[in-house]
Design an enzyme around this catalytic site. Sequence first.
Site, PDB file in Angstrom:
ATOM      1  N   LEU A   1     -31.004 -62.210  26.399  1.00 36.47           N
ATOM      2  CA  LEU A   1     -31.489 -63.454  26.979  1.00 36.47           C
ATOM      3  C   LEU A   1     -32.320 -63.094  28.199  1.00 36.47           C
ATOM      4  CD1 LEU A   1     -28.272 -65.724  26.933  1.00 36.47           C
ATOM      5  CD2 LEU A   1     -30.237 -65.875  25.391  1.00 36.47           C
ATOM      6  N   ASP A   2     -33.383 -63.845  28.457  1.00 35.93           N
ATOM      7  CA  ASP A   2     -34.173 -63.642  29.661  1.00 35.93           C
ATOM      8  C   ASP A   2     -33.273 -63.732  30.891  1.00 35.93           C
ATOM      9  OD1 ASP A   2     -36.398 -63.517  28.060  1.00 35.93           O
ATOM     10  OD2 ASP A   2     -37.135 -65.524  28.580  1.00 35.93           O
ATOM     11  N   GLN A   3     -33.693 -63.108  31.963  1.00 36.95           N
ATOM     12  CA  GLN A   3     -32.900 -63.114  33.197  1.00 36.95           C
ATOM     13  C   GLN A   3     -32.528 -64.533  33.624  1.00 36.95           C
ATOM     14  OE1 GLN A   3     -34.769 -61.111  36.500  1.00 36.95           O
ATOM     15  NE2 GLN A   3     -33.174 -61.666  37.952  1.00 36.95           N
ATOM     16  N   GLU A   4     -33.485 -65.470  33.576  1.00 36.67           N
ATOM     17  CA  GLU A   4     -33.233 -66.812  34.077  1.00 36.67           C
ATOM     18  C   GLU A   4     -32.675 -67.757  33.020  1.00 36.67           C
ATOM     19  OE1 GLU A   4     -33.227 -67.282  37.151  1.00 36.67           O
ATOM     20  OE2 GLU A   4     -34.231 -65.419  37.707  1.00 36.67           O
ATOM     21  N   THR A   5     -32.524 -67.305  31.783  1.00 38.47           N
ATOM     22  CA  THR A   5     -31.950 -68.138  30.730  1.00 38.47           C
ATOM     23  C   THR A   5     -30.438 -67.950  30.706  1.00 38.47           C
ATOM     24  OG1 THR A   5     -33.962 -67.964  29.396  1.00 38.47           O
ATOM     25  CG2 THR A   5     -31.961 -68.660  28.265  1.00 38.47           C
TER      26      THR A   5
END
Length: 327
Positions: free
Chosen positions: A138-142
Amino acid sequence: MSGYYSPLTYTVPEHEDGWLLKTVLQRRLQVSRKLLSRLKLTEQGIMLNGERVYISVKVSAGDVLEVRMEQEESDDILPEPIPFTILYEDEHLLIVNKDSGVIVHPTHGHYTGTLANGVVHYWKSKGERFRFRPIHRLDQETSGVLAIAKNPYVHQHVSEQMIAGTVEKKYIAFVHGSPAQEEGAIDGPIDRDPEEPHRRIVTPDGYVARTLYTTVARWAGGSASAVNLKLESGRTHQIRVHMTSIGCPLIGDRMYKTLPVHEIDEQTMAVREERDTWIARQALHACELSFDHPILHNRMTFHAPLPADMAALEARLDVEASPREAL
């Protein structure tokens, strides 16, 4: 603690009497060639009725086969007490709810403070030894559901399900604007932006990418929307790029907030810029993950509730972008 553990035990049924052990491993248990080669070189990797055997032997009905794994550790990952929420755990899998802002795995410049650091610390605190094997990213901010395998066999089988398209990954996002159709599919090949390589764009020469979406709510006549999304491929930043490509960038997404293809007026842009300040990251959450358990052989579905920052964004939209239209 023993240097081995047995994640997979199999009793040979009547109709497999006389089969080669290699055939049972590859055809029935679907052990990959790579893993089989590794097991053959492991002192206690393949055991039949408690004895180490060659894979060329024939099995008999009632024989008990053990696939044994060496205890492994992620020696290159520094254990740190990084908090995370466990949604499910057994001896084969760890399913967590990743917080936004947390990187999954150490990368150049980010060797500490990651989910991997926290998971390794958690296992060590329990006296367990596993290698950190995230099945997806998952993306860092997701935020949201993330699956971690505890051994290479489980990692192999869930990864194969992902390639076959039988793993279901569902997300919820809050976006600017509203899709022209309440539901549909976005088919747009994705690749790096040649002008900004850290970004991704939809381009005819990109890698095949497909996202299914359903609009579940709209605010202020469509100036903002809540959208459920399902990935049929797993490209970097796929949802963020695809939603931007149809004129509906995610609220709070600083990287993909510009709309080179879709013209909008200054007033709309001002409203969007204001709403981008209502949340400190892109409003995207991996809310559900489903796949077949490689050992238990049952379909499992894991849910992660809407995080506090996205719930607060939703509440603010209800107040400041009313009326809300539920679809």
